[in-house]
Motif scaffolding. Structure first.
Motif, PDB file in Angstrom:
ATOM      1  N   MET A 132      20.564  22.027   3.405  1.00  0.00           N
ATOM      2  CA  MET A 132      21.219  20.656   4.219  1.00  0.00           C
ATOM      3  C   MET A 132      20.279  20.396   5.176  1.00  0.00           C
ATOM      4  N   LEU A 133      19.558  21.390   6.003  1.00  0.00           N
ATOM      5  CA  LEU A 133      18.768  20.947   7.203  1.00  0.00           C
ATOM      6  C   LEU A 133      17.667  20.082   6.577  1.00  0.00           C
ATOM      7  N   MET A 134      17.324  20.296   5.286  1.00  0.00           N
ATOM      8  CA  MET A 134      16.078  19.502   4.817  1.00  0.00           C
ATOM      9  C   MET A 134      16.518  17.830   4.554  1.00  0.00           C
ATOM     10  N   VAL A 135      17.857  17.698   4.499  1.00  0.00           N
ATOM     11  CA  VAL A 135      18.114  16.404   3.760  1.00  0.00           C
ATOM     12  C   VAL A 135      17.633  15.289   4.684  1.00  0.00           C
ATOM     13  N   PRO A 136      17.775  15.315   6.043  1.00  0.00           N
ATOM     14  CA  PRO A 136      16.905  14.368   6.972  1.00  0.00           C
ATOM     15  C   PRO A 136      15.781  14.271   6.810  1.00  0.00           C
ATOM     16  N   TYR A 137      14.890  15.138   6.403  1.00  0.00           N
ATOM     17  CA  TYR A 137      13.640  15.349   6.247  1.00  0.00           C
ATOM     18  C   TYR A 137      13.280  14.542   5.020  1.00  0.00           C
ATOM     19  N   LEU A 138      13.886  15.194   3.940  1.00  0.00           N
ATOM     20  CA  LEU A 138      13.822  14.051   2.602  1.00  0.00           C
ATOM     21  C   LEU A 138      14.074  12.726   2.637  1.00  0.00           C
ATOM     22  N   LEU A 139      15.180  12.187   3.663  1.00  0.00           N
ATOM     23  CA  LEU A 139      15.377  10.868   3.621  1.00  0.00           C
ATOM     24  C   LEU A 139      14.468  10.220   4.491  1.00  0.00           C
ATOM     25  N   TRP A 140      13.598  10.985   5.711  1.00  0.00           N
ATOM     26  CA  TRP A 140      12.928  10.400   6.470  1.00  0.00           C
ATOM     27  C   TRP A 140      11.535  10.045   5.514  1.00  0.00           C
ATOM     28  N   LEU A 141      11.103  10.932   4.853  1.00  0.00           N
ATOM     29  CA  LEU A 141      10.103  11.068   3.824  1.00  0.00           C
ATOM     30  C   LEU A 141      10.213   9.795   2.920  1.00  0.00           C
ATOM     31  N   GLY A 142      11.377   9.519   2.380  1.00  0.00           N
ATOM     32  CA  GLY A 142      11.625   8.240   1.651  1.00  0.00           C
ATOM     33  C   GLY A 142      11.137   6.917   2.402  1.00  0.00           C
ATOM     34  N   LEU A 143      11.724   7.187   3.616  1.00  0.00           N
ATOM     35  CA  LEU A 143      11.270   5.811   4.729  1.00  0.00           C
ATOM     36  C   LEU A 143       9.899   5.598   5.074  1.00  0.00           C
ATOM     37  N   ALA A 144       9.137   6.925   5.486  1.00  0.00           N
ATOM     38  CA  ALA A 144       7.805   7.013   5.418  1.00  0.00           C
ATOM     39  C   ALA A 144       6.752   6.750   4.231  1.00  0.00           C
ATOM     40  N   THR A 145       7.270   7.175   3.167  1.00  0.00           N
ATOM     41  CA  THR A 145       6.538   6.429   1.863  1.00  0.00           C
ATOM     42  C   THR A 145       6.525   5.140   1.722  1.00  0.00           C
ATOM     43  N   THR A 146       7.804   4.537   1.867  1.00  0.00           N
ATOM     44  CA  THR A 146       7.940   3.230   1.695  1.00  0.00           C
ATOM     45  C   THR A 146       7.112   2.373   2.943  1.00  0.00           C
ATOM     46  N   LEU A 147       7.012   2.871   3.875  1.00  0.00           N
ATOM     47  CA  LEU A 147       6.193   2.214   4.984  1.00  0.00           C
ATOM     48  C   LEU A 147       5.029   2.266   4.662  1.00  0.00           C
ATOM     49  N   ASN A 148       4.384   3.453   4.283  1.00  0.00           N
ATOM     50  CA  ASN A 148       3.072   3.793   3.963  1.00  0.00           C
ATOM     51  C   ASN A 148       2.500   2.672   2.782  1.00  0.00           C
ATOM     52  N   TYR A 149       3.438   2.692   1.741  1.00  0.00           N
ATOM     53  CA  TYR A 149       3.247   1.806   0.567  1.00  0.00           C
ATOM     54  C   TYR A 149       3.114   0.377   1.039  1.00  0.00           C
ATOM     55  N   CYS A 150       4.039  -0.075   2.038  1.00  0.00           N
ATOM     56  CA  CYS A 150       3.792  -1.333   2.517  1.00  0.00           C
ATOM     57  C   CYS A 150       2.547  -1.568   3.236  1.00  0.00           C
ATOM     58  N   ILE A 151       2.394  -0.730   4.168  1.00  0.00           N
ATOM     59  CA  ILE A 151       0.921  -0.899   4.716  1.00  0.00           C
ATOM     60  C   ILE A 151      -0.389  -1.100   3.948  1.00  0.00           C
ATOM     61  N   TRP A 152      -0.234  -0.149   2.784  1.00  0.00           N
ATOM     62  CA  TRP A 152      -1.388  -0.148   1.853  1.00  0.00           C
ATOM     63  C   TRP A 152      -1.388  -1.465   1.354  1.00  0.00           C
ATOM     64  N   ARG A 153      -0.341  -2.111   0.714  1.00  0.00           N
ATOM     65  CA  ARG A 153      -0.304  -3.063   0.064  1.00  0.00           C
ATOM     66  C   ARG A 153      -0.745  -4.528   0.923  1.00  0.00           C
ATOM     67  N   ASP A 154      -0.269  -4.386   1.997  1.00  0.00           N
ATOM     68  CA  ASP A 154      -0.533  -5.424   2.891  1.00  0.00           C
ATOM     69  C   ASP A 154      -1.914  -5.406   3.847  1.00  0.00           C
ATOM     70  N   ASN A 155      -2.596  -4.334   3.682  1.00  0.00           N
ATOM     71  CA  ASN A 155      -4.016  -4.049   4.266  1.00  0.00           C
ATOM     72  C   ASN A 155      -4.873  -3.576   3.542  1.00  0.00           C
ATOM     73  N   PRO A 156      -5.495  -4.314   2.680  1.00  0.00           N
ATOM     74  CA  PRO A 156      -6.727  -3.892   1.832  1.00  0.00           C
ATOM     75  C   PRO A 156      -7.865  -3.012   2.430  1.00  0.00           C
ATOM     76  N   GLU A 157      -8.009  -1.781   1.899  1.00  0.00           N
ATOM     77  CA  GLU A 157      -9.007  -1.179   2.498  1.00  0.00           C
ATOM     78  C   GLU A 157     -10.403  -1.486   2.179  1.00  0.00           C
ATOM     79  N   PRO A 158     -11.269  -1.383   3.103  1.00  0.00           N
ATOM     80  CA  PRO A 158     -12.738  -1.770   2.829  1.00  0.00           C
ATOM     81  C   PRO A 158     -13.259  -1.025   1.652  1.00  0.00           C
ATOM     82  N   LYS A 159     -14.196  -1.518   0.770  1.00  0.00           N
ATOM     83  CA  LYS A 159     -14.887  -0.634  -0.352  1.00  0.00           C
ATOM     84  C   LYS A 159     -15.641   0.540   0.388  1.00  0.00           C
ATOM     85  N   ARG A 160     -15.305   1.593  -0.349  1.00  0.00           N
ATOM     86  CA  ARG A 160     -16.139   2.853  -0.049  1.00  0.00           C
ATOM     87  C   ARG A 160     -17.547   3.173  -0.930  1.00  0.00           C
ATOM     88  N   ASP A 161     -18.397   3.604  -0.254  1.00  0.00           N
ATOM     89  CA  ASP A 161     -19.578   3.835  -1.058  1.00  0.00           C
ATOM     90  C   ASP A 161     -19.506   5.357  -1.745  1.00  0.00           C
TER      91      ASP A 161
END
Length: 161
Positions: A132-161
Motif C-alpha cells: 500500500m505504501l507503493m500505491v501513491p508512487y504507482l499513481l504518480w508514475l501514471g501522471l509522470a508517464t502521461t506528462l512525459n508522453y505529452c512533452i515528447w509528442r509536443d516537442n520533436p527531438e532533433p535528428k541524431r547521427d
C-alpha cells in the motif's frame, strides 16, 4: 533495529538527491523551452512529492526485508524487483533532464512503471502495508508517464547521427 529502518528509508533519497542536482539546473534552462500541458503540476510540487514517495517506498522495502528475515533466497525476487525499479527510477532524470532524450525517457518510465507494478505484486503476499505504501508512487508514475508522453509528442527531438 532503528538503523535498518533509517537505512532502508533513506536509500531511495540518495538517487533523488543526485537527480535533483541535474534537474535544478535544467528546469531553469532547457525545460523552460519545452511545450508542456497546462495540467502539469507546478515545478515546486515535484521535490515535495518525491520526498514522500521515496520515504514510503524505502520504508516499504524495510517492511518486506524484515518480514522475510533479511536478505535470503526468499528475498531475491521481491527485493530484486525493488532494486531494479529503484535503479530505473534513478536513471530517468539523467536521461530526460541530463541528456534531453525525451523519447528514451518515455520508454524508460514505462519500463519503470511496469517494474513497480511487478514489485507490488511480489510484495503483496509478504506485506500488504508495504504494498500500500507503493500505491501513491504507482499513481504518480501514471501522471509522470502521461506528462512525459505529452512533452515528447509536443516537442520533436532533433535528428541524431
Amino acid at each position: 533495529m532503528w538503523t535498518h529502518v533509517l537505512g532502508f528509508t533513506a536509500l531511495p533519497h540518495l538517487g533523488g538527491f543526485a537527480g535533483a542536482l541535474i534537474t535544478r539546473r535544467e528546469v531553469k534552462t532547457w525545460y523552460q523551452t519545452l511545450t508542456k500541458p497546462s495540467w502539469r503540476p507546478p515545478n515546486a510540487a515535484f521535490p515535495v512529492v518525491w520526498t514522500g514517495l521515496y520515504t514510503g517506498m524505502g520504508y516499504g522495502s524495510y517492511l518486506v526485508w524484515k518480514e522475510l528475515g533479511g536478505f535470503n533466497q526468499d528475498a531475491v525476487v521481491p527485493l530484486g524487483l525493488y532494486g531494479l525499479q529503484l535503479a530505473l527510477n534513478w536513471a530517468w532524470t539523467p536521461i530526460f533532464f541530463g541528456a534531453h532524450r525525451i523519447k528514451l525517457a518515455l520508454i524508460e518510465v514505462m519500463l519503470l512503471t511496469g517494474t513497480v507494478g511487478a514489485t507490488m505484486l511480489s510484495w503483496y503476499p509478504i506485506s500488504r502495508p508495504a504494498t500500500m505504501l507503493m500505491v501513491p508512487y504507482l499513481l504518480w508514475l501514471g501522471l509522470a508517464t502521461t506528462l512525459n508522453y505529452c512533452i515528447w509528442r509536443d516537442n520533436p527531438e532533433p535528428k541524431r547521427d
